[in-house]
Design an enzyme around this catalytic site. Structure first.
Site, PDB file in Angstrom:
ATOM      1  N   LYS A   1       4.936  -9.553  -6.760  1.00 33.38           N
ATOM      2  CA  LYS A   1       5.340  -8.568  -7.779  1.00 33.38           C
ATOM      3  C   LYS A   1       5.741  -9.225  -9.099  1.00 33.38           C
ATOM      4  O   LYS A   1       5.727  -8.563 -10.136  1.00 33.38           O
ATOM      5  CB  LYS A   1       6.465  -7.690  -7.251  1.00 33.38           C
ATOM      6  CG  LYS A   1       5.958  -6.685  -6.222  1.00 33.38           C
ATOM      7  CD  LYS A   1       6.537  -5.318  -6.430  1.00 33.38           C
ATOM      8  CE  LYS A   1       5.896  -4.275  -5.536  1.00 33.38           C
ATOM      9  NZ  LYS A   1       5.937  -4.623  -4.090  1.00 33.38           N
TER      10      LYS A   1
ATOM     11  N   SER B   1      14.548  -0.744  -5.054  1.00 23.99           N
ATOM     12  CA  SER B   1      15.551  -1.486  -4.287  1.00 23.99           C
ATOM     13  C   SER B   1      14.893  -2.719  -3.702  1.00 23.99           C
ATOM     14  O   SER B   1      15.503  -3.478  -2.971  1.00 23.99           O
ATOM     15  CB  SER B   1      16.116  -0.609  -3.171  1.00 23.99           C
ATOM     16  OG  SER B   1      15.056  -0.102  -2.398  1.00 23.99           O
TER      17      SER B   1
ATOM     18  N   GLU C   1      -2.087  -0.512   5.729  1.00 22.95           N
ATOM     19  CA  GLU C   1      -0.812   0.210   5.675  1.00 22.95           C
ATOM     20  C   GLU C   1      -0.128   0.194   7.039  1.00 22.95           C
ATOM     21  O   GLU C   1      -0.785   0.040   8.070  1.00 22.95           O
ATOM     22  CB  GLU C   1      -1.066   1.691   5.372  1.00 22.95           C
ATOM     23  CG  GLU C   1      -1.569   1.973   4.000  1.00 22.95           C
ATOM     24  CD  GLU C   1      -1.821   3.456   3.808  1.00 22.95           C
ATOM     25  OE1 GLU C   1      -1.302   3.993   2.824  1.00 22.95           O
ATOM     26  OE2 GLU C   1      -2.519   4.075   4.622  1.00 22.95           O
TER      27      GLU C   1
ATOM     28  N   GLY D   1       2.927   5.157   7.925  1.00 20.73           N
ATOM     29  CA  GLY D   1       2.813   5.561   6.519  1.00 20.73           C
ATOM     30  C   GLY D   1       1.395   5.436   6.019  1.00 20.73           C
ATOM     31  O   GLY D   1       1.116   4.673   5.091  1.00 20.73           O
TER      32      GLY D   1
ATOM     33  N   ASP E   1      -0.584   7.240   4.232  1.00 22.13           N
ATOM     34  CA  ASP E   1      -0.965   8.178   3.162  1.00 22.13           C
ATOM     35  C   ASP E   1      -2.213   7.702   2.410  1.00 22.13           C
ATOM     36  O   ASP E   1      -3.041   8.508   1.997  1.00 22.13           O
ATOM     37  CB  ASP E   1       0.184   8.361   2.168  1.00 22.13           C
ATOM     38  CG  ASP E   1       0.576   7.052   1.520  1.00 22.13           C
ATOM     39  OD1 ASP E   1       1.226   6.230   2.202  1.00 22.13           O
ATOM     40  OD2 ASP E   1       0.198   6.822   0.359  1.00 22.13           O
TER      41      ASP E   1
ATOM     42  N   SER F   1       1.748 -11.218   1.190  1.00 21.77           N
ATOM     43  CA  SER F   1       2.266 -10.693  -0.079  1.00 21.77           C
ATOM     44  C   SER F   1       3.693 -11.084  -0.431  1.00 21.77           C
ATOM     45  O   SER F   1       4.067 -11.063  -1.606  1.00 21.77           O
ATOM     46  CB  SER F   1       2.129  -9.170  -0.096  1.00 21.77           C
ATOM     47  OG  SER F   1       2.788  -8.599   1.014  1.00 21.77           O
TER      48      SER F   1
END
Ligand SMILES: *Cc1c(COP(=O)(O)O)cnc(C)c1O
Length: 323
Positions: A56, A81, A207, A211, A213, A307
């Site tokens: 990130k 968070s 995923e 979750g 989605d 990651s």
């Protein structure tokens, strides 16, 4: 319907130039044990060794380095968070601008401390009584700060794509690339790099089972929203993909797979035992899927984006021990 201006591979290249000398060029590691056990050639791009412990940093630093003078003076604001909070905080400090992070009052103490240690101001909110987006917008407006979302922003996506760019530069073309998927910034950025540097490569987002989605969205052909999923992969507890990330994923990603929490723990153990690496649960998604993928051709050249590695050590020990 307005058409979105999607980020391109040239934008990923431009991001790489901005990150040069600031982000680590993380190692691409091999494991003879993994290759033997799963009958493929694995190339692990280890973003657990990135600055602040996750990819990130790439997206946040790229986005903040594009601020104009007025934006720099007022600084950046984010709500998170997790790793995005620390990424924005560290990037702002390196670029000499203020950062404000809106975090839940019950966030782990270690995360609050880490974000403050990077020099950011932290504003706490009550998850049960306050609307964090409304609060963030109010603060952004009052202080003239620029909001940097965790995934659905072209500069964030292209920054994240620099990890896969570096991987392909090192390995040449690959048959498959497995990527950990939350809101889709890392997956869409990686897909932009693959499309340009290894067009035959199948890019697969991964995923948590609870979750899925993104998988539902890809199959439905529109963005599907789900309740916050219960999973140990806390970096992938997103409820929906973004407009930009979904558009790129729909165009450039072959499929989205899912793995269970138990499979994530197995992958965490493999990384610890065989590769001597601490990888957070979310960082294990890609490898866990590759290990279980019955469609993986024998001898395939497989990229795995590892990651991140930010995990509370007590929690890590408990997960590894199977407690
Ligand atoms: C944020 C995060 C992800 C998911 O990335 P998206 O860009 O939201 O898909 C995966 N792994 C780690 C370690 C993360 O911090």
């Amino acid at each position: 319907m307005t058409t979105l201006q999607l980020p391109t591979f040239d934008d990923v290249r431009a991001a790489a130039a901005r990150l040069a000398g600031h982000a680590h060029r993380t190692p691409v590691l091999r494991s003879a044990t993994a290759d033997e056990r799963w009958g493929a050639s694995f190339f692990f791009k280890c973003e657990n060794f990135q600055r602040m412990g996750a990819f990130k940093f790439r997206g946040a630093f790229n986005a903040l380095s594009r601020f104009d003078d007025r934006q720099r003076k007022a600084g950046a604001i984010a709500f998170s968070s997790g790793n995005h909070a620390q990424a924005v905080a560290l990037s702002a400090r390196l670029l000499g601008m203020p950062a404000l992070i809106v975090m839940p009052a019950d966030a782990p103490a270690a995360k609050l401390a880490a974000t403050r240690a990077y020099g950011a101001e932290v504003v706490l909110y009550d998850r049960f009584t306050e609307d964090r987006e409304a609060l963030t917008w109010q603060l952004a407006t009052e202080r003239g700060m620029t909001l940097i979302p965790p995934y659905d922003h072209p500069d964030v996506i292209t920054g994240q794509g620099t990890a896969a760019l570096e991987l392909f530069e090192e390995t040449g073309p690959l048959d498959r690339l497995y990527v950990c998927l939350g809101g889709g910034g890392l997956t869409s950025g990686s897909a932009l790099a693959a499309r340009a540097l290894s067009p035959q490569c199948q890019v697969l987002g991964v995923e948590p089972e609870a979750g899925n989605d993104g998988q539902q969205s890809l199959r439905a052909g529109h963005i599907v929203t789900i309740p916050t999923p219960q999973t140990i992969a806390d970096g992938a507890q997103t409820q929906h993909l973004g407009k930009y990330t979904f558009a790129v994923i729909q165009r450039d990603v072959a499929d989205i797979q899912t793995v269970s929490d138990a499979q994530l723990v197995d992958a965490m153990r493999f990384f610890a035992e065989r590769m001597k690496m601490v990888v957070e649960p979310t960082g294990c998604l890609a490898f866990a899927a590759a290990c279980a993928d019955a469609t993986l051709p024998r001898g395939a050249r497989v990229g795995i984006i590892v990651s991140g590695g930010n995990v509370d050590l007590g929690r890590y020990a408990a997960l590894i021990a199977g407690a």
